[in-house]
Design an enzyme around this catalytic site. Structure first.
Site, mmCIF file in Angstrom:
data_model
loop_
_atom_site.group_PDB
_atom_site.id
_atom_site.type_symbol
_atom_site.label_atom_id
_atom_site.label_comp_id
_atom_site.label_asym_id
_atom_site.label_seq_id
_atom_site.Cartn_x
_atom_site.Cartn_y
_atom_site.Cartn_z
ATOM 1 N N LYS A 10 0.849 -1.192 0.000
ATOM 2 C CA LYS A 10 0.000 0.000 0.000
ATOM 3 C C LYS A 10 0.878 1.233 0.000
ATOM 4 O O LYS A 10 1.733 1.395 0.873
ATOM 5 C CB LYS A 10 -0.907 0.007 1.239
ATOM 6 N N THR A 55 -4.104 -5.013 0.873
ATOM 7 C CA THR A 55 -3.467 -3.710 1.031
ATOM 8 C C THR A 55 -4.328 -2.777 1.886
ATOM 9 O O THR A 55 -3.803 -1.895 2.565
ATOM 10 C CB THR A 55 -3.168 -3.052 -0.323
ATOM 11 N N ARG A 173 29.746 31.881 -9.806
ATOM 12 C CA ARG A 173 28.376 31.692 -10.269
ATOM 13 C C ARG A 173 27.479 31.325 -9.084
ATOM 14 O O ARG A 173 27.959 30.994 -7.988
ATOM 15 C CB ARG A 173 28.298 30.556 -11.306
ATOM 16 N N GLN A 216 29.509 18.132 -8.865
ATOM 17 C CA GLN A 216 30.096 16.847 -8.468
ATOM 18 C C GLN A 216 31.102 17.025 -7.330
ATOM 19 O O GLN A 216 31.157 16.217 -6.405
ATOM 20 C CB GLN A 216 30.788 16.200 -9.679
ATOM 21 N N ASN A 242 21.177 20.570 -10.863
ATOM 22 C CA ASN A 242 21.750 21.909 -10.953
ATOM 23 C C ASN A 242 20.676 22.873 -11.444
ATOM 24 O O ASN A 242 20.307 22.861 -12.613
ATOM 25 C CB ASN A 242 22.945 21.891 -11.905
ATOM 26 N N HIS A 244 19.788 26.079 -12.732
ATOM 27 C CA HIS A 244 20.602 27.109 -13.379
ATOM 28 C C HIS A 244 20.041 28.516 -13.168
ATOM 29 O O HIS A 244 18.832 28.749 -13.272
ATOM 30 C CB HIS A 244 20.691 26.835 -14.878
#
Length: 279
Positions: A10, A55, A173, A216, A242, A244
């Site tokens: 379930k 379930t 950045r 990374q 990422n 951006h």
């Protein structure tokens, strides 16, 4: 022909609970998913349901057991549920209980937490997956949908450049991600609350302090630091898309963009994953 690997259960048993303390209320909101493996071959091949725990019964079990046994961490509740399903049903060889907890915080006025009012709205969720089989229980805890961003100390340079590369190198950045992390514990008799808070703080501190040369690079640093700080953690897995933020071209309007104005994009996005393990 024969039946291969199979399981059933379930999903998304959505549960809210008020824990009433003497001087305040605690509000908990979780989503529980149960998956059972075992001797269910005849249900598939013959339509014989005599070994099947419905379930709907699994759903009811979660609600009923929550009354007495969901009083602490989601890890403790998951351990209880997994043990319950396996020990009560001899045909079940493995139970997997996944729990996501939504975050609610008590309101505060004049420096005093309110006794029974809460705020929510954050996307972050605490998670655990408890698996129990003949070898015993295993707990993998974590978090998901944690939005992280820093405005500097991040760059991306010295990458491959071919005929289709137009991306410019940058040493400064925005680094933004919607982080998902999970870590496997080496034991089950642990202070899961203290460990969770410690690991989450380590993740945040490493993300903030690390001089990132790529997503990374930061992913590995986070996993490495969690392992260094916690002997009871076997391995750490991270998903760090990422998100951006692309500098907007102000030069077309006669202005210089000193890393101030960006276009925030939802898609496409980089998708970085990795697991850091001990030697």
């Amino acid at each position: 022909m024969k039946l291969g690997i199979n399981a059933y259960g379930k999903n998304a048993v959505n549960l809210s609970k008020i824990i009433r303390h003497a001087d305040h209320h605690e509000f908990r909101q979780v989503s529980v998913s149960v998956q059972l493996s075992g001797d269910f071959d005849t249900a598939h091949t013959l339509g014989d349901n005599s070994q099947i725990l419905p379930t709907d019964t699994q759903k009811n079990t979660v609600y009923v057991l929550a009354k007495e046994h969901f009083t602490g961490t989601i890890e403790e509740f998951g351990l209880y549920l997994a043990h319950y399903f396996v020990t009560r049903n001899p045909q079940i060889s493995k139970a997997r209980v996944a729990i996501e907890e939504h975050s609610w915080q008590r309101m505060s006025f004049d420096g005093q937490p309110h006794t029974h009012s809460f705020t929510g709205g954050t996307t972050e969720k605490r998670t655990t997956v408890v698996t129990q089989d003949a070898a015993g229980p295993v707990v993998v805890s974590g978090l998901k949908d944690l939005l992280l961003l820093k405005t500097t100390d991040s760059g991306f340079e010295n990458f491959i450049k071919d005929e289709y590369t137009v991306l410019k190198e940058t040493s400064d950045r925005i680094l933004a991600t919607q982080c998902e992390a999970s870590w496997e514990y080496t034991a089950t008799a642990l202070d899961f609350e203290a460990l969770y808070q410690q690991i989450r703080t380590s993740l945040l501190h490493t993300f903030s302090a690390h001089k990132s040369l790529s997503v990374q690079h930061t992913l590995y640093a986070i996993g490495e630091q969690i392992l260094l700080d916690n002997d009871v953690v076997k391995e750490v897995s991270l998903v760090m898309p990422n998100k951006h933020h692309i500098p907007f071209n102000l030069e077309q309007f006669g202005l210089e963009n000193k890393n101030e104005i960006f276009v925030a994009t939802d898609a496409p996005f980089g998708y970085i994953t990795g697991t850091v393990v001990r030697d």
